[in-house]
Motif scaffolding. Structure first.
Motif, PDB file in Angstrom:
ATOM      1  N   ASP A 166      14.453  -3.988   7.239  1.00  0.00           N
ATOM      2  CA  ASP A 166      15.713  -4.732   7.260  1.00  0.00           C
ATOM      3  C   ASP A 166      16.897  -3.837   6.896  1.00  0.00           C
ATOM      4  O   ASP A 166      16.805  -2.984   6.015  1.00  0.00           O
ATOM      5  CB  ASP A 166      15.657  -5.902   6.275  1.00  0.00           C
ATOM      6  CG  ASP A 166      14.726  -7.005   6.748  1.00  0.00           C
ATOM      7  OD1 ASP A 166      14.108  -6.840   7.823  1.00  0.00           O
ATOM      8  OD2 ASP A 166      14.602  -8.023   6.036  1.00  0.00           O
ATOM      9  N   ASP A 167      17.995  -4.067   7.562  1.00  0.00           N
ATOM     10  CA  ASP A 167      19.210  -3.301   7.272  1.00  0.00           C
ATOM     11  C   ASP A 167      19.622  -3.453   5.818  1.00  0.00           C
ATOM     12  O   ASP A 167      20.107  -2.500   5.198  1.00  0.00           O
ATOM     13  CB  ASP A 167      20.354  -3.761   8.185  1.00  0.00           C
ATOM     14  CG  ASP A 167      20.146  -3.339   9.629  1.00  0.00           C
ATOM     15  OD1 ASP A 167      19.336  -2.416   9.866  1.00  0.00           O
ATOM     16  OD2 ASP A 167      20.799  -3.930  10.515  1.00  0.00           O
ATOM     17  N   LEU A 168      19.427  -4.671   5.280  1.00  0.00           N
ATOM     18  CA  LEU A 168      19.813  -4.915   3.893  1.00  0.00           C
ATOM     19  C   LEU A 168      18.950  -4.105   2.924  1.00  0.00           C
ATOM     20  O   LEU A 168      19.435  -3.637   1.889  1.00  0.00           O
ATOM     21  CB  LEU A 168      19.709  -6.406   3.570  1.00  0.00           C
ATOM     22  CG  LEU A 168      20.354  -6.871   2.250  1.00  0.00           C
ATOM     23  CD1 LEU A 168      21.813  -6.422   2.177  1.00  0.00           C
ATOM     24  CD2 LEU A 168      20.248  -8.381   2.114  1.00  0.00           C
ATOM     25  N   ILE A 170      17.539  -1.139   3.642  1.00  0.00           N
ATOM     26  CA  ILE A 170      18.022   0.243   3.779  1.00  0.00           C
ATOM     27  C   ILE A 170      19.322   0.419   3.011  1.00  0.00           C
ATOM     28  O   ILE A 170      19.499   1.401   2.271  1.00  0.00           O
ATOM     29  CB  ILE A 170      18.233   0.607   5.260  1.00  0.00           C
ATOM     30  CG1 ILE A 170      16.953   0.373   6.071  1.00  0.00           C
ATOM     31  CG2 ILE A 170      18.709   2.049   5.375  1.00  0.00           C
ATOM     32  CD1 ILE A 170      15.767   1.169   5.603  1.00  0.00           C
ATOM     33  N   HIS A 171      20.218  -0.539   3.151  1.00  0.00           N
ATOM     34  CA  HIS A 171      21.498  -0.482   2.441  1.00  0.00           C
ATOM     35  C   HIS A 171      21.277  -0.495   0.931  1.00  0.00           C
ATOM     36  O   HIS A 171      21.930   0.264   0.193  1.00  0.00           O
ATOM     37  CB  HIS A 171      22.375  -1.667   2.852  1.00  0.00           C
ATOM     38  CG  HIS A 171      23.586  -1.860   1.987  1.00  0.00           C
ATOM     39  ND1 HIS A 171      24.696  -1.043   2.057  1.00  0.00           N
ATOM     40  CD2 HIS A 171      23.839  -2.759   0.999  1.00  0.00           C
ATOM     41  CE1 HIS A 171      25.589  -1.430   1.171  1.00  0.00           C
ATOM     42  NE2 HIS A 171      25.105  -2.468   0.520  1.00  0.00           N
ATOM     43  N   GLY A 199      14.519   4.182   8.768  1.00  0.00           N
ATOM     44  CA  GLY A 199      15.865   3.648   8.616  1.00  0.00           C
ATOM     45  C   GLY A 199      16.748   4.540   7.768  1.00  0.00           C
ATOM     46  O   GLY A 199      17.938   4.723   8.053  1.00  0.00           O
ATOM     47  N   LYS A 202      18.253   7.508   9.562  1.00  0.00           N
ATOM     48  CA  LYS A 202      19.337   7.201  10.488  1.00  0.00           C
ATOM     49  C   LYS A 202      20.686   7.050   9.774  1.00  0.00           C
ATOM     50  O   LYS A 202      21.726   6.943  10.433  1.00  0.00           O
ATOM     51  CB  LYS A 202      19.021   5.906  11.241  1.00  0.00           C
ATOM     52  CG  LYS A 202      17.791   6.001  12.130  1.00  0.00           C
ATOM     53  CD  LYS A 202      17.472   4.658  12.769  1.00  0.00           C
ATOM     54  CE  LYS A 202      16.200   4.724  13.602  1.00  0.00           C
ATOM     55  NZ  LYS A 202      15.850   3.389  14.165  1.00  0.00           N
ATOM     56  N   ALA A 203      20.645   7.044   8.468  1.00  0.00           N
ATOM     57  CA  ALA A 203      21.875   6.813   7.698  1.00  0.00           C
ATOM     58  C   ALA A 203      22.844   7.976   7.857  1.00  0.00           C
ATOM     59  O   ALA A 203      22.452   9.142   7.924  1.00  0.00           O
ATOM     60  CB  ALA A 203      21.538   6.625   6.223  1.00  0.00           C
TER      61      ALA A 203
END
Length: 255
Positions: A166-168, A170-171, A199, A202-203
């Protein structure tokens, strides 16, 4: 002797292929070395992981003071605290007090997060309660003298892995890492954690204090018969610092 279930060898520079027993290693690569697979490696740290309350902290202090390359790894998992391989906080505090009395020698400590600590870490940017828990704990770790933190985001370590992609998530991971530049964070790279580390790679502007550990044993220290991965592209992408764990033989010649 200590109850150390696996070791980590930290190296600088590069390595060649070989075939003798070895614990885990970290390698610091340069662009020039990536194109030259015959460079040598320089040992910069040797880590023993799994110290618990059965170990006399003064013995660890003696080892660390006489062998500055040694780094002690302590596993933290609230539901297993006090069990073998999982030290109590009182023991860690005692170790810290003993080490602080000798300011001439800095003994290396690495915290290996498991269980609810990792679940909260992965929710750092989404849950205020999780953020508060992690903030307090990371500050405590730093006060105790820890300078590296390994995040064991696998099911065998009591972690909910359903949302690793999930993007969250990773964030949250990146947010926690960036909030503590004084600590170095280690990401376990294995098949199970692929959604997470893929993920992270990719940041944009990947934090300098984040490194990767190839560990198909998932922190258990067991053998991985296939040996270590040797993907120079990953090494270069991951800020040129990569660790290797979970094998019982040298994949490389250290000289």
């Amino acid at each position: 002797s200590t109850k150390c279930y696996f070791c980590q060898l930290v190296f600088k520079n590069q390595i060649q292929h070989h075939s003798k027993p070895v614990p885990s290693i970290y390698i610091n690569w340069t662009a020039a070395q990536l194109s030259n697979m015959t460079s040598t490696a320089k040992l910069s740290a040797l880590g023993f992981c799994g110290a618990d309350d059965s170990v006399n902290p003064r013995l660890l202090a003696l080892i660390g003071q006489n062998y500055p390359l040694v780094e002690f790894g302590v596993l933290f998992r609230p539901d297993k605290e006090g069990q073998p391989r999982y030290a109590t906080k009182n023991w860690v505090s005692n170790l810290s007090n003993i080490l602080s009395k000798n300011s001439n020698t800095k003994v290396r400590l690495a915290a290996h997060l498991c269980g609810s600590y990792v679940n909260d870490f992965l929710s750092y940017g989404a849950n205020d309660s999780a953020k508060e828990t992690i903030d307090l704990f990371l500050k405590q770790l730093h006060d105790w003298g820890f300078r590296r933190v390994q995040v064991n985001a696998t099911a065998v370590n009591g972690v909910f892995t359903e949302n690793l992609a999930d993007d969250l998530t990773i964030h949250s991971f990146l947010s926690a890492v960036r909030s503590y530049p004084e600590l170095e964070f280690i990401v376990q790279k294995n098949e199970e954690t692929s959604p997470l580390w893929s993920g992270l790679l990719k940041a944009k502007d990947m934090p300098e204090n984040m490194v990767f550990l190839h560990d198909e044993s998932k922190g258990t220290g067991k053998e991985v018969a296939e040996g270590w991965p040797t993907d120079p592209t990953f090494v270069a992408t991951s800020k040129k610092i990569v660790g290797f764990a979970g094998v019982s033989y040298f994949s490389h010649l250290i000289r």
